[in-house]
Design an enzyme around this catalytic site. Structure first.
Site, short mmCIF file in Angstrom:
data_model
loop_
_atom_site.label_atom_id
_atom_site.label_comp_id
_atom_site.label_asym_id
_atom_site.label_seq_id
_atom_site.Cartn_x
_atom_site.Cartn_y
_atom_site.Cartn_z
N LYS A 168 3.67 54.83 -42.80
CA LYS A 168 3.59 55.92 -41.81
C LYS A 168 4.93 56.61 -41.59
CE LYS A 168 2.13 53.52 -38.28
NZ LYS A 168 1.87 52.16 -38.75
N ARG A 172 -2.38 54.32 -30.11
CA ARG A 172 -2.57 53.02 -30.73
C ARG A 172 -3.87 52.37 -30.28
NH1 ARG A 172 2.29 51.91 -33.25
NH2 ARG A 172 2.48 49.77 -33.90
N ARG A 210 10.58 44.39 -46.41
CA ARG A 210 11.00 45.58 -45.68
C ARG A 210 12.34 45.35 -44.98
NH1 ARG A 210 6.94 48.97 -41.83
NH2 ARG A 210 7.35 47.49 -40.18
N ARG A 234 13.41 43.67 -40.10
CA ARG A 234 13.04 44.22 -38.81
C ARG A 234 12.62 43.07 -37.91
NH1 ARG A 234 9.02 49.35 -38.18
NH2 ARG A 234 7.74 47.94 -36.95
N ARG A 266 0.37 41.60 -35.53
CA ARG A 266 0.32 43.07 -35.51
C ARG A 266 -0.90 43.58 -36.29
NH1 ARG A 266 5.63 44.57 -37.91
NH2 ARG A 266 5.01 46.72 -37.57
P1 AMP Z 1 5.62 50.64 -35.07
O1 AMP Z 1 7.00 50.96 -35.51
O2 AMP Z 1 4.77 51.87 -34.89
O3 AMP Z 1 4.96 49.61 -35.96
O4 AMP Z 1 5.71 49.97 -33.61
C1 AMP Z 1 6.43 48.77 -33.39
C2 AMP Z 1 6.02 48.13 -32.07
O5 AMP Z 1 6.28 49.03 -30.98
C3 AMP Z 1 4.54 47.80 -31.95
O6 AMP Z 1 4.21 46.57 -32.55
C4 AMP Z 1 4.36 47.78 -30.44
O7 AMP Z 1 4.90 46.61 -29.86
C5 AMP Z 1 5.24 48.94 -29.99
N1 AMP Z 1 4.50 50.23 -30.00
C6 AMP Z 1 4.73 51.31 -30.80
N2 AMP Z 1 3.88 52.30 -30.54
C7 AMP Z 1 3.08 51.85 -29.54
C8 AMP Z 1 1.99 52.40 -28.82
N3 AMP Z 1 1.52 53.64 -29.09
N4 AMP Z 1 1.40 51.65 -27.86
C9 AMP Z 1 1.85 50.42 -27.57
N5 AMP Z 1 2.86 49.81 -28.21
C10 AMP Z 1 3.49 50.52 -29.19
#
Ligand code: AMP
Length: 205
Positions: free
Chosen positions: A13, A85, A123, A151, A162
């Site tokens: 993404k 999300r 990653r 990360r 996740r």
């Molecule tokens: P990502 O980089 O999009 O995979 O997001 C990393 C982490 O940030 C996720 O596992 C959540 O803990 C938090 N996070 C990111 N976007 C959201 C969202 N829209 N709602 C809730 N938690 C989020």
């Protein structure tokens, strides 16, 4: 265009979002990047959400809705990456945008689970600028030259959590968006995915 991009963790993404925004002149908003920046900077919000993000759970809807809406105020063309999300966030976003700025499309980047696990275990992440990419960059961030490390939320146990969170909370967005939904095959190289993505978006412009 006003777009939402979603897909499982590791579906690419972030990379595709950056390319879409530069090609089509859209504001890129990644809730994951914003949260990681807050955590790295040790802000009050960062301290509140650090444990949640590291565990692979979702941050509360109220916090992320506010983060997004405060940055979307004046943006006409934008791409939301990692938001919404879940269904609550999706409904609240539609409500916030109203009919005048209705989302043009929701893009679902599809990658099978086995491929997700393989990608996430190789990653790398730059805590200085938030870049996320492959470890093949030799330990140096291609964006700012800082050191790359794993990360914090890419450990095996957390990845599993996740993925489970994605299946139960985020995957139902496909049905929610109905005729606004477009599925993109996220397998293959970054360039192969980009060609599919660009072709689709050119048709939607
Ligand atoms: P990502 O980089 O999009 O995979 O997001 C990393 C982490 O940030 C996720 O596992 C959540 O803990 C938090 N996070 C990111 N976007 C959201 C969202 N829209 N709602 C809730 N938690 C989020």
């Amino acid at each position: 265009m006003r777009l939402v991009l979603f897909g499982p963790p590791g579906s690419g993404k972030g990379t595709q979002a950056a390319r879409i925004c530069s090609r089509f002149g859209l504001v890129h908003l990644s809730t994951g990047n914003i949260l990681r920046e807050e955590i790295s900077a040790g802000t009050e919000l960062g301290l509140r959400v650090g444990g949640i993000v590291r565990s692979g759970a979702l941050v509360s809807d109220g916090i992320v809705n506010e983060l997004v809406f405060s940055r979307l105020d004046s943006a006409e063309g934008f791409l939301l990456d990692g938001y919404p999300r879940n269904l609550m966030q999706a409904r609240r976003l539609d409500e916030y945008l109203g009919p005048r700025r209705r989302l043009s499309s929701a893009l679902l980047l599809e990658v099978p689970d086995a491929e997700v696990v393989r990608r996430l275990s190789s990653r790398a992440f730059c805590s200085a600028c938030g870049f996320t990419g492959s470890v093949s960059h030799g330990g140096v961030c291609p964006s700012c030259g800082g050191p790359l490390s794993a990360r914090p939320d890419d450990g095996e146990e957390v990845v599993r959590r996740r993925l489970a969170e994605y299946r139960s909370s985020t995957a139902p967005l496909a049905a929610f968006y109905g005729d606004r939904l477009h599925r993109i095959d996220g397998t293959g190289t970054e360039q192969e995915v980009w060609v599919r993505m660009e072709n689709l978006l050119r048709g939607l412009e």
